[in-house]
Design a protein around this motif. Structure first.
Motif: not given
Length: 50
Positions: A23, A27, A30-31
């Motif tokens: 996870i 994240l 994606l950042g």
């Protein structure tokens, strides 16, 4: 930065929360995509992927 990663790894290992690692990686990726799209030269190439 490296110390933060080591501390995070120790926290996940000691508390048996290794399942959180995918996870966190998703994240972070994606950042990175969001940051990359802020520059106009890369934005056109990234938008074509989606």
């Amino acid at each position: 930065m490296m110390e933060f990663i080591q501390d995070l790894w120790q926290f996940l290992k000691v508390r048996k929360k290794i399942w959180l690692l995918p996870i966190i990686v998703v994240l972070a990726l994606l950042g990175a995509v969001v940051v990359a799209t802020q520059q106009s030269a890369l934005a056109t190439f990234i938008y074509t992927l989606f």
